[in-house]
Design an enzyme around this catalytic site. Structure first.
Site, PDB file in Angstrom:
ATOM      1  N   ASN A   9      -5.977   5.679   5.936  1.00 20.19           N
ATOM      2  CA  ASN A   9      -5.352   4.552   6.633  1.00 20.19           C
ATOM      3  C   ASN A   9      -4.549   3.766   5.592  1.00 20.19           C
ATOM      4  OD1 ASN A   9      -4.702   2.270   8.045  1.00 20.19           O
ATOM      5  ND2 ASN A   9      -6.818   1.568   8.336  1.00 20.19           N
ATOM      6  N   LYS A  11      -2.547   1.425   6.019  1.00 18.87           N
ATOM      7  CA  LYS A  11      -2.344   0.018   6.428  1.00 18.87           C
ATOM      8  C   LYS A  11      -0.882  -0.385   6.210  1.00 18.87           C
ATOM      9  CE  LYS A  11      -7.217  -0.754   5.675  1.00 18.87           C
ATOM     10  NZ  LYS A  11      -8.306  -1.647   5.341  1.00 18.87           N
ATOM     11  N   HIS A  98      -9.263  -1.010  15.036  1.00 21.39           N
ATOM     12  CA  HIS A  98      -9.646  -1.309  13.653  1.00 21.39           C
ATOM     13  C   HIS A  98     -10.026  -2.798  13.557  1.00 21.39           C
ATOM     14  CE1 HIS A  98      -9.364  -2.006   9.352  1.00 21.39           C
ATOM     15  NE2 HIS A  98      -9.523  -0.704   9.199  1.00 21.39           N
ATOM     16  N   GLU A 100      -9.273  -4.974  11.533  1.00 18.52           N
ATOM     17  CA  GLU A 100      -8.131  -5.869  11.250  1.00 18.52           C
ATOM     18  C   GLU A 100      -7.356  -6.181  12.531  1.00 18.52           C
ATOM     19  OE1 GLU A 100      -6.646  -3.487   8.025  1.00 18.52           O
ATOM     20  OE2 GLU A 100      -8.454  -4.027   6.921  1.00 18.52           O
ATOM     21  N   GLU A 167     -17.271   1.706  10.779  1.00 12.78           N
ATOM     22  CA  GLU A 167     -16.772   0.937   9.639  1.00 12.78           C
ATOM     23  C   GLU A 167     -17.401  -0.453   9.621  1.00 12.78           C
ATOM     24  OE1 GLU A 167     -12.755   2.470   8.136  1.00 12.78           O
ATOM     25  OE2 GLU A 167     -12.349   1.005   9.679  1.00 12.78           O
ATOM     26  N   GLY A 173     -12.789  -2.792   2.222  1.00 22.64           N
ATOM     27  CA  GLY A 173     -11.991  -3.414   1.167  1.00 22.64           C
ATOM     28  C   GLY A 173     -12.768  -4.314   0.230  1.00 22.64           C
ATOM     29  N   SER A 205     -14.838   1.077   1.791  1.00 18.93           N
ATOM     30  CA  SER A 205     -14.960   1.213   0.329  1.00 18.93           C
ATOM     31  C   SER A 205     -15.371   2.621  -0.112  1.00 18.93           C
ATOM     32  CB  SER A 205     -15.935   0.166  -0.225  1.00 18.93           C
ATOM     33  OG  SER A 205     -15.424  -1.139   0.015  1.00 18.93           O
TER      34      SER A 205
HETATM   35  P1  PGA Z   1     -11.236   0.615   2.592  1.00 15.87           P
HETATM   36  O1  PGA Z   1     -10.694   0.477   4.090  1.00 15.87           O
HETATM   37  O2  PGA Z   1     -11.458   2.084   2.343  1.00 15.87           O
HETATM   38  O3  PGA Z   1     -10.124   0.061   1.734  1.00 15.87           O
HETATM   39  O4  PGA Z   1     -12.484  -0.154   2.500  1.00 15.87           O
HETATM   40  C1  PGA Z   1     -11.214   1.251   5.131  1.00 15.87           C
HETATM   41  C2  PGA Z   1     -10.526   0.924   6.421  1.00 15.87           C
HETATM   42  O5  PGA Z   1     -10.149  -0.242   6.628  1.00 15.87           O
HETATM   43  O6  PGA Z   1     -10.323   1.809   7.273  1.00 15.87           O
END
Ligand code: PGA
Length: 249
Positions: A9, A11, A98, A100, A167, A173, A205
């Protein structure tokens, strides 16, 4: 047997030139892979260009493109949105719900459920995200409840096609991933809502250093990776681990 799936992803990152370098880098290395499925999810604006560079629908068996979001309508007055009819010309997967999107853009469960349905109706596989904000008493039960609601209108065949990404929001993150044991435990509970063949990924992460620990667990079918998917070498290392840990067909 469930094929392992590693999704990146990206982003809201990368210029077109950077995205092309990364996509081509993954494509060049993936020619050696036979067992896993890799899905790259760049920003919507670069999807067409990357698809035309040879990663579009049905072009490569082990490398696919995914969108990071989609709207549930085919066309109309929805300023700024991208429709499922448009997206399906360039991708075979789409990330839906997601954290976000739910936290920053306030998407609610009913909207997410209709996006999942629209994607399945159009033959695009949803990577539906779910995760608790904080690890606390009852969080697994709440997640099971939430997933039941999100997929309540899907039939058996649709549940089989769906990909779920577990997740935990506290792990995204933060450099603070769930333990593989905890992820396995949650995923087993979530699988009860889906089917034995539905793929369930872990996200939050994930790095080349911790990936193997997750892949050792039988119910963790791969990853949805944010930060580490922006770096070619570590991302490929994770793909390679998944390939090596998959049984030959
Ligand atoms: P990350 O993000 O691997 O940077 O923790 C995962 C995600 O948001 O899908």
């Amino acid at each position: 047997m469930r094929q392992k799936l590693i999704a990146g992803n990206w982003k809201m990152n990368l210029t077109l030139a950077e995205a092309m370098v990364l996509a081509n880098g993954v494509r060049n290395h993936l020619e050696d892979f036979e067992r896993i499925l890799v899905v790259l999810c760049p920003s919507t604006i670069w999807l067409t260009e990357i698809a035309h560079a040879g990663i579009g629908p049905k072009q490569l068996p082990h490398l696919k493109l995914g969108a990071q979001n989609v709207f549930n309508q085919e066309s109309g007055a929805y300023t700024g949105e991208t429709s499922i009819l448009q997206i399906k010309e360039v991708v075979e997967f789409v990330i839906i719900g997601h954290s976000e999107r739910t936290h920053i853009f306030k998407e609610n469960p009913d909207l997410i459920a209709t996006k999942v349905q629209a994607s399945l109706d159009h033959g695009v596989i949803p990577i539906l995200c779910i995760g608790e904000d904080q690890k606390e008493e009852g969080s697994v039960r709440n997640l099971v409840h939430r997933l039941n609601y999100l997929v309540k209108d899907l039939n058996q065949e649709e549940l089989e096609r769906l990909v779920l990404a577990y997740e935990p929001v506290w792990a995204i993150g933060t450099g603070n991933p769930a333990t593989p044991e905890y992820a396995q435990e949650v995923i087993v509970a979530l699988r009860e809502v889906l089917t034995p063949v539905s793929r369930i990924l872990y996200g939050g992460s994930v790095t080349e250093e911790n990936a193997e620990g997750f892949l050792q667990h039988p119910d963790i079918d791969g990853f949805l990776i944010g930060g580490t998917s922006l770096k070619l070498k570590p991302f490929l290392q994770i793909c390679e681990m998944a390939e090596n840990l998959s049984e030959a067909k």
